[in-house]
Scaffold this motif. Structure first.
Motif, PDB file in Angstrom:
ATOM      1  N   ARG A  84      -6.985   0.118  27.906  1.00 17.60           N
ATOM      2  CA  ARG A  84      -8.247  -0.505  27.522  1.00 17.60           C
ATOM      3  C   ARG A  84      -8.427  -0.487  26.011  1.00 17.60           C
ATOM      4  NH1 ARG A  84     -10.283   2.264  32.316  1.00 17.60           N
ATOM      5  NH2 ARG A  84     -10.919   4.003  30.979  1.00 17.60           N
ATOM      6  N   ARG A  85      -8.043   0.626  25.384  1.00 20.03           N
ATOM      7  CA  ARG A  85      -8.233   0.759  23.943  1.00 20.03           C
ATOM      8  C   ARG A  85      -7.276  -0.140  23.155  1.00 20.03           C
ATOM      9  NH1 ARG A  85      -6.983   5.553  23.636  1.00 20.03           N
ATOM     10  NH2 ARG A  85      -5.014   5.482  22.484  1.00 20.03           N
ATOM     11  N   GLN A  86      -6.051  -0.282  23.639  1.00 11.45           N
ATOM     12  CA  GLN A  86      -5.021  -0.983  22.882  1.00 11.45           C
ATOM     13  C   GLN A  86      -4.892  -2.467  23.235  1.00 11.45           C
ATOM     14  OE1 GLN A  86      -1.489   1.333  23.675  1.00 11.45           O
ATOM     15  NE2 GLN A  86      -2.398   3.210  22.864  1.00 11.45           N
ATOM     16  N   LYS A  87      -5.207  -2.842  24.467  1.00  9.47           N
ATOM     17  CA  LYS A  87      -4.947  -4.200  24.936  1.00  9.47           C
ATOM     18  C   LYS A  87      -6.201  -5.008  25.251  1.00  9.47           C
ATOM     19  CE  LYS A  87      -0.437  -3.499  25.012  1.00  9.47           C
ATOM     20  NZ  LYS A  87       0.482  -4.221  24.095  1.00  9.47           N
ATOM     21  N   PHE A  88      -7.331  -4.332  25.507  1.00  2.63           N
ATOM     22  CA  PHE A  88      -8.549  -5.004  25.933  1.00  2.63           C
ATOM     23  C   PHE A  88      -9.645  -4.852  24.889  1.00  2.63           C
ATOM     24  CE2 PHE A  88      -7.435  -3.770  30.608  1.00  2.63           C
ATOM     25  CZ  PHE A  88      -6.356  -4.643  30.583  1.00  2.63           C
ATOM     26  N   ILE A 107     -18.146  -0.356  13.750  1.00  5.17           N
ATOM     27  CA  ILE A 107     -17.037  -1.271  14.051  1.00  5.17           C
ATOM     28  C   ILE A 107     -15.704  -0.528  14.085  1.00  5.17           C
ATOM     29  CG2 ILE A 107     -15.680  -3.200  13.129  1.00  5.17           C
ATOM     30  CD1 ILE A 107     -18.351  -4.393  12.135  1.00  5.17           C
ATOM     31  N   ILE A 108     -15.493   0.366  13.128  1.00  6.39           N
ATOM     32  CA  ILE A 108     -14.185   1.034  13.036  1.00  6.39           C
ATOM     33  C   ILE A 108     -14.075   2.279  13.908  1.00  6.39           C
ATOM     34  CG2 ILE A 108     -13.882   0.170  10.680  1.00  6.39           C
ATOM     35  CD1 ILE A 108     -14.419   3.007   9.669  1.00  6.39           C
ATOM     36  N   LEU A 109     -15.200   2.775  14.433  1.00  3.76           N
ATOM     37  CA  LEU A 109     -15.193   4.042  15.163  1.00  3.76           C
ATOM     38  C   LEU A 109     -14.159   4.102  16.286  1.00  3.76           C
ATOM     39  CD1 LEU A 109     -16.462   6.837  15.572  1.00  3.76           C
ATOM     40  CD2 LEU A 109     -18.138   5.762  17.106  1.00  3.76           C
ATOM     41  N   PRO A 110     -14.043   3.096  17.156  1.00  2.00           N
ATOM     42  CA  PRO A 110     -13.095   3.222  18.272  1.00  2.00           C
ATOM     43  C   PRO A 110     -11.638   3.359  17.855  1.00  2.00           C
ATOM     44  CG  PRO A 110     -14.667   1.454  18.687  1.00  2.00           C
ATOM     45  CD  PRO A 110     -14.823   1.846  17.246  1.00  2.00           C
ATOM     46  N   VAL A 111     -11.269   2.821  16.690  1.00  2.00           N
ATOM     47  CA  VAL A 111      -9.864   2.886  16.280  1.00  2.00           C
ATOM     48  C   VAL A 111      -9.597   3.936  15.217  1.00  2.00           C
ATOM     49  CG1 VAL A 111      -9.315   0.513  16.889  1.00  2.00           C
ATOM     50  CG2 VAL A 111     -10.230   0.997  14.641  1.00  2.00           C
ATOM     51  N   VAL A 112     -10.608   4.336  14.476  1.00  2.27           N
ATOM     52  CA  VAL A 112     -10.382   5.302  13.404  1.00  2.27           C
ATOM     53  C   VAL A 112     -10.079   6.688  13.969  1.00  2.27           C
ATOM     54  CG1 VAL A 112     -12.741   6.192  13.045  1.00  2.27           C
ATOM     55  CG2 VAL A 112     -11.191   5.891  11.081  1.00  2.27           C
ATOM     56  N   THR A 113     -10.444   6.933  15.229  1.00  4.28           N
ATOM     57  CA  THR A 113     -10.146   8.220  15.856  1.00  4.28           C
ATOM     58  C   THR A 113      -8.689   8.323  16.265  1.00  4.28           C
ATOM     59  OG1 THR A 113     -10.920   7.298  17.955  1.00  4.28           O
ATOM     60  CG2 THR A 113     -12.496   8.601  16.679  1.00  4.28           C
ATOM     61  N   LYS A 117      -3.738   5.520  12.913  1.00  2.00           N
ATOM     62  CA  LYS A 117      -4.369   4.478  12.124  1.00  2.00           C
ATOM     63  C   LYS A 117      -4.760   5.003  10.738  1.00  2.00           C
ATOM     64  CE  LYS A 117      -4.459   1.506  15.604  1.00  2.00           C
ATOM     65  NZ  LYS A 117      -3.701   0.253  15.603  1.00  2.00           N
ATOM     66  N   ASN A 118      -4.442   4.238   9.717  1.00  2.00           N
ATOM     67  CA  ASN A 118      -4.820   4.570   8.362  1.00  2.00           C
ATOM     68  C   ASN A 118      -6.226   4.051   8.088  1.00  2.00           C
ATOM     69  OD1 ASN A 118      -5.004   3.585   5.357  1.00  2.00           O
ATOM     70  ND2 ASN A 118      -3.456   5.212   5.381  1.00  2.00           N
ATOM     71  N   LEU A 119      -7.103   4.914   7.582  1.00  2.00           N
ATOM     72  CA  LEU A 119      -8.499   4.540   7.392  1.00  2.00           C
ATOM     73  C   LEU A 119      -8.648   3.330   6.487  1.00  2.00           C
ATOM     74  CD1 LEU A 119     -11.499   5.027   7.817  1.00  2.00           C
ATOM     75  CD2 LEU A 119     -11.434   6.722   5.958  1.00  2.00           C
ATOM     76  N   ALA A 120      -7.861   3.276   5.425  1.00  2.00           N
ATOM     77  CA  ALA A 120      -7.962   2.147   4.497  1.00  2.00           C
ATOM     78  C   ALA A 120      -7.578   0.846   5.183  1.00  2.00           C
ATOM     79  CB  ALA A 120      -7.071   2.393   3.288  1.00  2.00           C
ATOM     80  N   ASP A 121      -6.518   0.880   5.990  1.00  2.00           N
ATOM     81  CA  ASP A 121      -6.089  -0.320   6.709  1.00  2.00           C
ATOM     82  C   ASP A 121      -7.130  -0.744   7.735  1.00  2.00           C
ATOM     83  OD1 ASP A 121      -3.743  -0.346   5.273  1.00  2.00           O
ATOM     84  OD2 ASP A 121      -2.554   0.666   6.818  1.00  2.00           O
ATOM     85  N   VAL A 122      -7.695   0.241   8.437  1.00  2.00           N
ATOM     86  CA  VAL A 122      -8.714  -0.039   9.451  1.00  2.00           C
ATOM     87  C   VAL A 122      -9.943  -0.666   8.806  1.00  2.00           C
ATOM     88  CG1 VAL A 122     -10.366   1.052  11.028  1.00  2.00           C
ATOM     89  CG2 VAL A 122      -7.948   1.698  11.107  1.00  2.00           C
ATOM     90  N   THR A 123     -10.364  -0.101   7.676  1.00  2.00           N
ATOM     91  CA  THR A 123     -11.535  -0.624   6.972  1.00  2.00           C
ATOM     92  C   THR A 123     -11.287  -2.036   6.473  1.00  2.00           C
ATOM     93  OG1 THR A 123     -12.160   1.612   6.287  1.00  2.00           O
ATOM     94  CG2 THR A 123     -13.120  -0.220   5.059  1.00  2.00           C
ATOM     95  N   LYS A 124     -10.101  -2.278   5.961  1.00  2.00           N
ATOM     96  CA  LYS A 124      -9.760  -3.617   5.467  1.00  2.00           C
ATOM     97  C   LYS A 124      -9.814  -4.636   6.601  1.00  2.00           C
ATOM     98  CE  LYS A 124      -6.122  -6.224   3.093  1.00  2.00           C
ATOM     99  NZ  LYS A 124      -4.765  -6.155   2.463  1.00  2.00           N
TER     100      LYS A 124
END
Length: 252
Positions: A84-88, A107-113, A117-124
């Motif tokens: 669910r996290r990776q595909k949906f 917005i970034i919370l589900p993936v920043v954990t 994942k690199n925080l800078a990439d996620v934020t970008k």
């Protein structure tokens, strides 16, 4: 296009005392890659339960559900959670946001954990999605300081953070005014045209008219479907009229 999700003879039932209630009754459905499918039906017909079942969010009593050829109904909960996290991606009528976090942080919370994942990439990526969805510059806002339409756009950004193969949307325009609802649907159409499949539950014929295919449910069964193989060949008004006609035929 090729098959992305396949559900076969899905049954969802539960017991209340000595009585058994069946919500989904031998439902079979397929969603193709890059397809936009809408489920319509009266309240209590099982449309949201079907959406949750196909996404692995809700257990089924019997039947088979496959994602990309893999049976998901027998996966362990941690395996389902990873899928669910990776595909949906998920979009709801009322986006579930944390009040103590800004729009960007929500917005970034589900993936920043995810430690990979690199925080800078996620934020970008989040900022790129916010620009794409028309809420650039609202990242520092509290969730109570934006409109319902803007909050729903933030929810869409969050759903797209993992670049999902499919978005599951439950009444995404239900709490919006007509202008905001139209804007959200145009946005979802654009996302679909870029390659993301969408399975959406709605009671609104105008929303359904934007899909490739509409499934009509009643009493736990899919009674009929309406396909718009070439949406450009018919006007939006004509497609809406066809949806309304089909709803009237089956008493939805």
């Amino acid at each position: 296009m090729s098959n992305l999700i396949a559900g076969e003879k899905i049954v969802k039932s539960f017991n209340i005392g000595k009585e058994q209630t069946t919500i989904l009754d031998q439902v079979s459905v397929e969603i193709e890659r890059e397809e936009f499918v809408v489920i319509m039906g009266p309240s209590g017909c099982g449309k949201t339960t079907l959406l949750f079942s196909l996404s692995g969010t809700d257990d089924i009593t019997s039947g088979s559900i496959k994602f990309d050829g893999q049976e998901i109904s027998g996966l362990k909960e941690n395996q389902l959670a990873d899928m669910r996290r990776q595909k949906f991606g998920f979009i709801f009528q009322q986006p579930t946001m944390l009040k103590n976090l800004s729009i960007l942080d929500n917005i970034i919370l589900p993936v920043v954990t995810d430690n990979r994942k690199n925080l800078a990439d996620v934020t970008k990526k989040a900022e790129q999605l916010m620009k794409k969805t028309g809420i650039s510059g609202l990242g520092d806002r509290e969730i109570t300081k934006v409109s319902g339409g803007q909050l729903q756009r933030a929810g869409i950004c969050r759903a797209l953070m993992s670049s999902p193969a499919i978005l599951f949307a439950d009444e995404p325009t239900g709490a919006l005014n007509s202008k905001s609802a139209d804007e959200i649907m145009l946005l979802l159409e654009a996302i679909n045209q870029e390659g993301t499949a969408i399975l959406l539950v709605t009671h609104d014929a105008k929303v359904a008219a934007r899909a490739d295919r509409v499934l009509f449910m009643k009493d736990g069964k899919i009674l009929s479907e309406l396909a718009f193989t070439e949406k450009g060949a018919k006007s939006f008004e004509d497609r809406t009229g066809e949806v309304l006609e089909q709803m009237a035929i089956i008493g939805v």
